[in-house]
Design a protein around this motif. Structure first.
Motif, PDB file in Angstrom:
ATOM      1  N   UNK A 266      19.366 -12.030  34.144  1.00  0.00           N
ATOM      2  CA  UNK A 266      19.593 -10.780  34.867  1.00  0.00           C
ATOM      3  C   UNK A 266      18.695 -10.628  36.075  1.00  0.00           C
ATOM      4  N   UNK A 267      17.788 -11.630  36.294  1.00  0.00           N
ATOM      5  CA  UNK A 267      16.882 -11.515  37.449  1.00  0.00           C
ATOM      6  C   UNK A 267      17.675 -11.753  38.720  1.00  0.00           C
ATOM      7  N   UNK A 268      18.168 -10.697  39.339  1.00  0.00           N
ATOM      8  CA  UNK A 268      18.927 -10.906  40.570  1.00  0.00           C
ATOM      9  C   UNK A 268      18.485  -9.975  41.685  1.00  0.00           C
ATOM     10  N   UNK A 269      17.727  -8.919  41.352  1.00  0.00           N
ATOM     11  CA  UNK A 269      17.375  -7.951  42.395  1.00  0.00           C
ATOM     12  C   UNK A 269      16.425  -8.562  43.427  1.00  0.00           C
ATOM     13  N   UNK A 270      15.382  -9.248  42.941  1.00  0.00           N
ATOM     14  CA  UNK A 270      14.417  -9.832  43.887  1.00  0.00           C
ATOM     15  C   UNK A 270      15.114 -10.830  44.808  1.00  0.00           C
ATOM     16  N   UNK A 271      15.993 -11.635  44.219  1.00  0.00           N
ATOM     17  CA  UNK A 271      16.727 -12.629  45.019  1.00  0.00           C
ATOM     18  C   UNK A 271      17.539 -11.907  46.107  1.00  0.00           C
ATOM     19  N   UNK A 272      18.239 -10.851  45.707  1.00  0.00           N
ATOM     20  CA  UNK A 272      19.072 -10.109  46.664  1.00  0.00           C
ATOM     21  C   UNK A 272      18.201  -9.473  47.757  1.00  0.00           C
ATOM     22  N   UNK A 273      17.062  -8.939  47.369  1.00  0.00           N
ATOM     23  CA  UNK A 273      16.169  -8.294  48.350  1.00  0.00           C
ATOM     24  C   UNK A 273      15.662  -9.335  49.347  1.00  0.00           C
ATOM     25  N   UNK A 274      15.254 -10.493  48.806  1.00  0.00           N
ATOM     26  CA  UNK A 274      14.742 -11.550  49.712  1.00  0.00           C
ATOM     27  C   UNK A 274      15.836 -12.018  50.671  1.00  0.00           C
ATOM     28  N   UNK A 275      17.048 -12.181  50.148  1.00  0.00           N
ATOM     29  CA  UNK A 275      18.150 -12.651  51.026  1.00  0.00           C
ATOM     30  C   UNK A 275      18.485 -11.614  52.091  1.00  0.00           C
ATOM     31  N   UNK A 276      18.444 -10.345  51.697  1.00  0.00           N
ATOM     32  CA  UNK A 276      18.756  -9.254  52.625  1.00  0.00           C
ATOM     33  C   UNK A 276      17.653  -9.068  53.660  1.00  0.00           C
ATOM     34  N   UNK A 277      16.422  -9.377  53.238  1.00  0.00           N
ATOM     35  CA  UNK A 277      15.286  -9.246  54.159  1.00  0.00           C
ATOM     36  C   UNK A 277      14.728  -7.843  54.241  1.00  0.00           C
ATOM     37  N   UNK A 278      15.217  -6.942  53.397  1.00  0.00           N
ATOM     38  CA  UNK A 278      14.682  -5.581  53.394  1.00  0.00           C
ATOM     39  C   UNK A 278      14.891  -4.971  52.008  1.00  0.00           C
ATOM     40  N   UNK A 279      13.946  -4.099  51.637  1.00  0.00           N
ATOM     41  CA  UNK A 279      14.029  -3.418  50.345  1.00  0.00           C
ATOM     42  C   UNK A 279      14.781  -2.103  50.547  1.00  0.00           C
TER      43      UNK A 279
ATOM     44  N   UNK B 297      11.870   4.275  39.504  1.00  0.00           N
ATOM     45  CA  UNK B 297      12.867   3.858  38.511  1.00  0.00           C
ATOM     46  C   UNK B 297      13.697   2.707  39.060  1.00  0.00           C
ATOM     47  N   UNK B 298      14.142   1.869  38.127  1.00  0.00           N
ATOM     48  CA  UNK B 298      15.018   0.734  38.474  1.00  0.00           C
ATOM     49  C   UNK B 298      16.191   0.692  37.496  1.00  0.00           C
ATOM     50  N   UNK B 299      17.167  -0.166  37.786  1.00  0.00           N
ATOM     51  CA  UNK B 299      18.282  -0.363  36.846  1.00  0.00           C
ATOM     52  C   UNK B 299      17.817  -1.150  35.634  1.00  0.00           C
ATOM     53  N   UNK B 300      18.462  -0.909  34.508  1.00  0.00           N
ATOM     54  CA  UNK B 300      18.193  -1.752  33.343  1.00  0.00           C
ATOM     55  C   UNK B 300      18.817  -3.123  33.551  1.00  0.00           C
ATOM     56  N   UNK B 301      18.281  -4.136  32.859  1.00  0.00           N
ATOM     57  CA  UNK B 301      18.924  -5.448  32.854  1.00  0.00           C
ATOM     58  C   UNK B 301      18.293  -6.462  33.784  1.00  0.00           C
ATOM     59  N   UNK B 302      17.233  -6.074  34.505  1.00  0.00           N
ATOM     60  CA  UNK B 302      16.554  -7.043  35.360  1.00  0.00           C
ATOM     61  C   UNK B 302      15.051  -6.899  35.112  1.00  0.00           C
ATOM     62  N   UNK B 303      14.610  -7.605  34.064  1.00  0.00           N
ATOM     63  CA  UNK B 303      13.216  -7.459  33.650  1.00  0.00           C
ATOM     64  C   UNK B 303      12.231  -7.969  34.695  1.00  0.00           C
ATOM     65  N   UNK B 304      12.636  -8.993  35.433  1.00  0.00           N
ATOM     66  CA  UNK B 304      11.737  -9.518  36.466  1.00  0.00           C
ATOM     67  C   UNK B 304      11.440  -8.429  37.499  1.00  0.00           C
ATOM     68  N   UNK B 305      12.488  -7.711  37.890  1.00  0.00           N
ATOM     69  CA  UNK B 305      12.337  -6.663  38.904  1.00  0.00           C
ATOM     70  C   UNK B 305      11.547  -5.475  38.344  1.00  0.00           C
ATOM     71  N   UNK B 306      11.841  -5.109  37.114  1.00  0.00           N
ATOM     72  CA  UNK B 306      11.082  -4.031  36.469  1.00  0.00           C
ATOM     73  C   UNK B 306       9.589  -4.383  36.460  1.00  0.00           C
ATOM     74  N   UNK B 307       9.285  -5.628  36.099  1.00  0.00           N
ATOM     75  CA  UNK B 307       7.889  -6.079  36.080  1.00  0.00           C
ATOM     76  C   UNK B 307       7.257  -6.023  37.459  1.00  0.00           C
ATOM     77  N   UNK B 308       8.027  -6.425  38.451  1.00  0.00           N
ATOM     78  CA  UNK B 308       7.489  -6.443  39.816  1.00  0.00           C
ATOM     79  C   UNK B 308       7.123  -5.020  40.269  1.00  0.00           C
ATOM     80  N   UNK B 309       8.011  -4.073  39.991  1.00  0.00           N
ATOM     81  CA  UNK B 309       7.763  -2.687  40.398  1.00  0.00           C
ATOM     82  C   UNK B 309       6.596  -2.109  39.585  1.00  0.00           C
ATOM     83  N   UNK B 310       6.628  -2.361  38.290  1.00  0.00           N
ATOM     84  CA  UNK B 310       5.569  -1.853  37.408  1.00  0.00           C
ATOM     85  C   UNK B 310       4.194  -2.385  37.813  1.00  0.00           C
ATOM     86  N   UNK B 311       4.118  -3.708  38.046  1.00  0.00           N
ATOM     87  CA  UNK B 311       2.813  -4.294  38.327  1.00  0.00           C
ATOM     88  C   UNK B 311       2.360  -4.042  39.751  1.00  0.00           C
ATOM     89  N   UNK B 312       3.279  -3.742  40.642  1.00  0.00           N
ATOM     90  CA  UNK B 312       2.831  -3.324  41.982  1.00  0.00           C
ATOM     91  C   UNK B 312       2.123  -1.976  41.848  1.00  0.00           C
TER      92      UNK B 312
END
Ligand SMILES: N[C@@H](CCC(=O)N[C@@H](CS)C(=O)NCC(=O)O)C(=O)O
Length: 344
Positions: free
Chosen positions: A28-41, A234-249
């Motif tokens: 389910x780790x797809x948000x970070x990939x999408x953000x990097x490809x888009x070049x903006x959060x 808050x983030x969507x459920x189902x992408x633990x990598x992204x949840x971790x990134x937001x939490x740990x930031x």
């Protein structure tokens, strides 16, 4: 085998092998990939709440909630300006997240059980411990919320505020007349135009909204805090990598304050021999890499926006015209309850 007994022998070796072969980045780790490809959060914020998220005279978004997104963008891109802000009202904030229109919601939103259990969202932590309060006209000579029976109260729809308001009046057996409106501007205007006697919302927002009234000094915030409003990203459920990134930031900003690492001392911190600081700034360990980022992810965030205390004081604290005391949002070492788990 009882659940409390550890497996032994071949079974244990097999289980360890399975765990070690699991992907580092969960399914389910797809948000970070999408953000990097888009070049903006894509970051959802409120529509204009001074100190939290508003546009300055140069058309740049500023504020406490805005700076959190800038910290995330800095951690990812080493550029706090790679953020597209999307102003959202109370009703559309969660659907914007559900429909992928935003990657993260950083908009004075309260962490509640139902928002996680039925909206498909997860809160990454508490960026601001708040509570609900009441604003009244000074000349109304009201000293306590218990004198509000029979008054008309202005509030915003689709908020925890609306729900707490009716609970509080019911619990105290007081008559309630509510005027609930969909946006902050309409709600404030109704109060300013004397369509209601009382304005209720999270106390931080009362501070911000009071500044927009014709004569801010002629309004007071009553002493009662009638609810817990833990506000956070808050983030969507189902992408633990992204949840971790937001939490740990978020936690890296709080840990930076605790370790006295600021935007001004970050270059010294990078040379520090203190293991806690070294793990934070990435001179020791692979913590950033485990999030899908670079080792210096947290140093990038702190360099760009400062640590938690700097973000607080600049936007809503002593260096702002809101001047909200740190209160519960002081670090646990300073009498507050802001407490971040360790980076290790
Ligand atoms: N924390 C509460 C209330 C959040 C909220 O949106 N409050 C209003 C009261 S002023 C607000 O901030 N509005 C700003 C806007 O609509 O842009 C919640 O999550 O439901």
């Amino acid at each position: 085998m009882p659940y409390f007994e550890k497996p032994r022998g071949v079974l244990r070796v097999f289980m360890l092998l399975v765990v070690s072969l699991m992907p580092v980045h969960p399914a389910g780790a797809q948000t970070l990939k999408a953000v990097k490809e888009r070049g903006t959060l894509n970051c959802g914020v409120s529509q204009g709440l001074s100190g939290f998220s508003s546009m300055d005279d140069k058309n740049t978004w500023t504020g406490f909630d805005v700076d959190f997104c800038r910290a995330v963008a800095a951690a990812i891109f080493d550029d706090p300006f790679k953020v597209t802000f999307m102003p959202l009202d109370t009703a559309s904030r969660f659907t914007a997240l559900q429909s992928n229109a935003i990657d993260v919601l950083s908009r004075n939103s309260t962490w509640t059980m139902s928002r996680e259990s039925s909206f498909g969202l997860m809160f990454a932590g508490v960026a601001y411990y708040d509570g609900q309060g009441f604003l009244v006209r000074r000349d109304a000579k009201i000293d306590t919320a218990l004198e509000l029976g029979g008054k008309t109260v202005c509030t915003q729809t689709d908020t925890t505020t609306e729900l707490n308001l009716s609970d509080y009046f019911r619990a105290n057996d007081m008559d309630l007349k509510v005027l609930a409106l969909p946006t902050a501007d309409e709600t404030l205007k109704a109060y300013n135009d004397r369509k209601c006697d009382v304005l209720t919302s999270d106390i931080s927002q009362l501070y911000a909204e009071r500044l927009k009234l014709t004569a801010p000094d002629s309004h007071i915030i009553l002493p009662e805090v009638i609810s817990k409003e833990p506000l956070g990203p808050a983030v969507r459920q189902g992408d633990d990598q992204w949840l971790n990134l937001i939490k740990w930031t978020l936690y890296s900003l709080i840990n930076a304050e605790e370790l006295h690492v600021t935007s001004k001392t970050i270059d010294d911190a990078v040379k520090s021999s203190d293991p806690n600081i070294r793990r934070l700034v990435g001179t020791e360990g692979e913590f950033g890499k485990q999030l899908g980022l670079t080792k210096d992810w947290a140093a990038r965030a702190v360099r760009a926006v400062g640590n938690y205390g700097e973000i607080y004081e600049r936007n809503v604290g002593t260096q702002s015209n809101l001047s909200i005391p740190r209160g519960l949002n002081a670090l646990w070492t300073q009498g507050g309850i802001q407490y971040a788990p360790p980076i290790r």
